[in-house]
Design a protein around this motif. Structure first.
Motif, PDB file in Angstrom:
ATOM      1  N   MET A 121       0.834  -1.201   0.000  1.00  0.00           N
ATOM      2  CA  MET A 121       0.000   0.000   0.000  1.00  0.00           C
ATOM      3  C   MET A 121       0.873   1.256   0.000  1.00  0.00           C
ATOM      4  SD  MET A 121      -3.159   0.893  -0.115  1.00  0.00           S
ATOM      5  CE  MET A 121      -4.001  -0.572   0.401  1.00  0.00           C
ATOM      6  N   ARG A 122       1.915   1.290   0.814  1.00  0.00           N
ATOM      7  CA  ARG A 122       2.809   2.450   0.869  1.00  0.00           C
ATOM      8  C   ARG A 122       3.562   2.633  -0.443  1.00  0.00           C
ATOM      9  NH1 ARG A 122       6.030   1.263   6.162  1.00  0.00           N
ATOM     10  NH2 ARG A 122       7.580   2.431   5.010  1.00  0.00           N
ATOM     11  N   ASN A 123       4.060   1.533  -0.992  1.00  0.00           N
ATOM     12  CA  ASN A 123       4.791   1.625  -2.265  1.00  0.00           C
ATOM     13  C   ASN A 123       3.900   2.151  -3.380  1.00  0.00           C
ATOM     14  OD1 ASN A 123       7.184   0.735  -1.168  1.00  0.00           O
ATOM     15  ND2 ASN A 123       6.843  -1.394  -1.721  1.00  0.00           N
ATOM     16  N   ALA A 124       2.652   1.675  -3.438  1.00  0.00           N
ATOM     17  CA  ALA A 124       1.725   2.129  -4.473  1.00  0.00           C
ATOM     18  C   ALA A 124       1.444   3.622  -4.315  1.00  0.00           C
ATOM     19  CB  ALA A 124       0.426   1.333  -4.403  1.00  0.00           C
ATOM     20  N   PHE A 125       1.244   4.074  -3.086  1.00  0.00           N
ATOM     21  CA  PHE A 125       0.986   5.491  -2.835  1.00  0.00           C
ATOM     22  C   PHE A 125       2.173   6.343  -3.259  1.00  0.00           C
ATOM     23  CE2 PHE A 125       1.014   9.397  -0.481  1.00  0.00           C
ATOM     24  CZ  PHE A 125      -0.315   9.782  -0.410  1.00  0.00           C
ATOM     25  N   GLU A 126       3.374   5.934  -2.873  1.00  0.00           N
ATOM     26  CA  GLU A 126       4.581   6.703  -3.202  1.00  0.00           C
ATOM     27  C   GLU A 126       4.796   6.792  -4.706  1.00  0.00           C
ATOM     28  OE1 GLU A 126       8.121   5.650  -1.041  1.00  0.00           O
ATOM     29  OE2 GLU A 126       6.983   5.381   0.810  1.00  0.00           O
ATOM     30  N   GLU A 127       4.619   5.688  -5.405  1.00  0.00           N
ATOM     31  CA  GLU A 127       4.808   5.714  -6.857  1.00  0.00           C
ATOM     32  C   GLU A 127       3.776   6.605  -7.526  1.00  0.00           C
ATOM     33  OE1 GLU A 127       7.421   4.583  -8.633  1.00  0.00           O
ATOM     34  OE2 GLU A 127       8.190   4.209  -6.617  1.00  0.00           O
ATOM     35  N   GLY A 128       2.540   6.570  -7.030  1.00  0.00           N
ATOM     36  CA  GLY A 128       1.501   7.445  -7.576  1.00  0.00           C
ATOM     37  C   GLY A 128       1.820   8.911  -7.334  1.00  0.00           C
ATOM     38  N   ALA A 129       2.325   9.225  -6.144  1.00  0.00           N
ATOM     39  CA  ALA A 129       2.683  10.612  -5.820  1.00  0.00           C
ATOM     40  C   ALA A 129       3.841  11.088  -6.687  1.00  0.00           C
ATOM     41  CB  ALA A 129       3.031  10.722  -4.339  1.00  0.00           C
ATOM     42  N   LYS A 130       4.823  10.241  -6.909  1.00  0.00           N
ATOM     43  CA  LYS A 130       5.960  10.612  -7.765  1.00  0.00           C
ATOM     44  C   LYS A 130       5.503  10.840  -9.199  1.00  0.00           C
ATOM     45  CE  LYS A 130       9.401   8.166  -5.006  1.00  0.00           C
ATOM     46  NZ  LYS A 130      10.246   6.970  -4.925  1.00  0.00           N
ATOM     47  N   TRP A 131       4.635   9.963  -9.688  1.00  0.00           N
ATOM     48  CA  TRP A 131       4.107  10.107 -11.047  1.00  0.00           C
ATOM     49  C   TRP A 131       3.355  11.430 -11.173  1.00  0.00           C
ATOM     50  CZ3 TRP A 131      -0.842  10.734 -12.875  1.00  0.00           C
ATOM     51  CH2 TRP A 131      -1.003  10.638 -14.260  1.00  0.00           C
ATOM     52  N   GLN A 132       2.494  11.735 -10.199  1.00  0.00           N
ATOM     53  CA  GLN A 132       1.704  12.956 -10.254  1.00  0.00           C
ATOM     54  C   GLN A 132       2.588  14.199 -10.228  1.00  0.00           C
ATOM     55  OE1 GLN A 132      -1.565  13.357 -10.792  1.00  0.00           O
ATOM     56  NE2 GLN A 132      -1.208  15.550 -10.821  1.00  0.00           N
ATOM     57  N   SER A 133       3.653  14.172  -9.443  1.00  0.00           N
ATOM     58  CA  SER A 133       4.517  15.347  -9.346  1.00  0.00           C
ATOM     59  C   SER A 133       5.190  15.674 -10.676  1.00  0.00           C
ATOM     60  CB  SER A 133       5.576  15.149  -8.258  1.00  0.00           C
ATOM     61  OG  SER A 133       6.543  14.203  -8.664  1.00  0.00           O
ATOM     62  N   LYS A 134       5.348  14.687 -11.532  1.00  0.00           N
ATOM     63  CA  LYS A 134       5.975  14.914 -12.834  1.00  0.00           C
ATOM     64  C   LYS A 134       4.979  15.392 -13.882  1.00  0.00           C
ATOM     65  CE  LYS A 134       9.454  11.441 -11.933  1.00  0.00           C
ATOM     66  NZ  LYS A 134       9.885  10.082 -12.193  1.00  0.00           N
ATOM     67  N   GLN A 135       3.679  15.268 -13.593  1.00  0.00           N
ATOM     68  CA  GLN A 135       2.674  15.634 -14.580  1.00  0.00           C
ATOM     69  C   GLN A 135       2.509  17.138 -14.712  1.00  0.00           C
ATOM     70  OE1 GLN A 135       1.562  13.066 -16.485  1.00  0.00           O
ATOM     71  NE2 GLN A 135       3.055  12.088 -15.147  1.00  0.00           N
ATOM     72  N   MET A 136       2.688  17.865 -13.650  1.00  0.00           N
ATOM     73  CA  MET A 136       2.487  19.309 -13.650  1.00  0.00           C
ATOM     74  C   MET A 136       3.735  20.016 -13.113  1.00  0.00           C
ATOM     75  SD  MET A 136      -0.639  19.928 -14.732  1.00  0.00           S
ATOM     76  CE  MET A 136      -1.201  21.454 -14.012  1.00  0.00           C
ATOM     77  N   ALA A 137       4.852  19.740 -13.697  1.00  0.00           N
ATOM     78  CA  ALA A 137       6.114  20.295 -13.195  1.00  0.00           C
ATOM     79  C   ALA A 137       6.267  21.760 -13.610  1.00  0.00           C
ATOM     80  CB  ALA A 137       7.283  19.470 -13.711  1.00  0.00           C
ATOM     81  N   TRP A 138       6.620  22.607 -12.649  1.00  0.00           N
ATOM     82  CA  TRP A 138       6.908  24.006 -12.939  1.00  0.00           C
ATOM     83  C   TRP A 138       8.242  24.108 -13.682  1.00  0.00           C
ATOM     84  CZ3 TRP A 138       3.412  27.676 -12.347  1.00  0.00           C
ATOM     85  CH2 TRP A 138       2.404  27.525 -11.408  1.00  0.00           C
ATOM     86  N   VAL A 139       8.321  25.024 -14.628  1.00  0.00           N
ATOM     87  CA  VAL A 139       9.538  25.286 -15.391  1.00  0.00           C
ATOM     88  C   VAL A 139      10.070  26.646 -14.962  1.00  0.00           C
ATOM     89  CG1 VAL A 139      10.515  25.589 -17.691  1.00  0.00           C
ATOM     90  CG2 VAL A 139       8.625  23.983 -17.352  1.00  0.00           C
ATOM     91  N   SER A 140      11.333  26.715 -14.577  1.00  0.00           N
ATOM     92  CA  SER A 140      11.937  27.983 -14.179  1.00  0.00           C
ATOM     93  C   SER A 140      12.119  28.874 -15.411  1.00  0.00           C
ATOM     94  CB  SER A 140      13.296  27.734 -13.519  1.00  0.00           C
ATOM     95  OG  SER A 140      13.983  28.950 -13.337  1.00  0.00           O
ATOM     96  N   VAL A 141      11.837  30.169 -15.251  1.00  0.00           N
ATOM     97  CA  VAL A 141      12.052  31.100 -16.364  1.00  0.00           C
ATOM     98  C   VAL A 141      13.534  31.237 -16.681  1.00  0.00           C
ATOM     99  CG1 VAL A 141       9.915  32.382 -15.966  1.00  0.00           C
ATOM    100  CG2 VAL A 141      12.016  33.135 -14.858  1.00  0.00           C
ATOM    101  N   ASN A 142      14.393  30.825 -15.769  1.00  0.00           N
ATOM    102  CA  ASN A 142      15.831  30.843 -16.027  1.00  0.00           C
ATOM    103  C   ASN A 142      16.261  29.677 -16.913  1.00  0.00           C
ATOM    104  OD1 ASN A 142      16.222  33.114 -14.385  1.00  0.00           O
ATOM    105  ND2 ASN A 142      16.332  31.840 -12.565  1.00  0.00           N
TER     106      ASN A 142
END
Length: 120
Positions: free
Chosen positions: A34-55
């Protein structure tokens, strides 16, 4: 961020364990899965809407403009300001007598630190 994800995963797994127990479910519960599934889902989600630095990169780099271009603009993007506020904007190209080049179309453009694509 890793530590935050791990803590959230443990809390989620505990909620699932309690719900499983209260519900009288008779199938085996695996806390680690259960913990592994949650962590992998959270990591996947964080990559879906990644902020791009103007630099690092500006929206739609390489947008074609030439000596005949008077006005052009990129697609809308979500912008993040230094103070943490979020807004909507776009990059515009203006070629006028004393003003030429790309700039942000939104208020306080000098305070923009990051952007991400606008999702319709």
């Amino acid at each position: 961020m890793e530590q935050i994800i791990e803590q959230a995963a443990m809390e989620f797994a505990e909620k699932c364990r309690i719900a499983n127990f209260k519900g009288g479910l008779c199938y085996p519960y695996d806390d680690l899965d259960m913990r592994n599934a949650f962590e992998e889902g959270a990591k996947w989600q964080s990559k879906q809407m990644a902020w791009v630095s103007v630099n690092d990169k500006m929206p739609e780099e390489g947008h074609a403009v030439d000596s005949h271009t008077v006005y052009s603009h990129t697609k809308n993007v979500i912008v993040l300001y230094k103070n943490g506020c979020i807004g909507k904007g776009r990059r515009i190209y203006i070629n006028e007598t004393n003003k030429k080049g790309w700039q942000w179309s939104c208020f306080k453009s000098e305070d923009i630190t990051h952007w991400m694509p606008w999702i319709d």
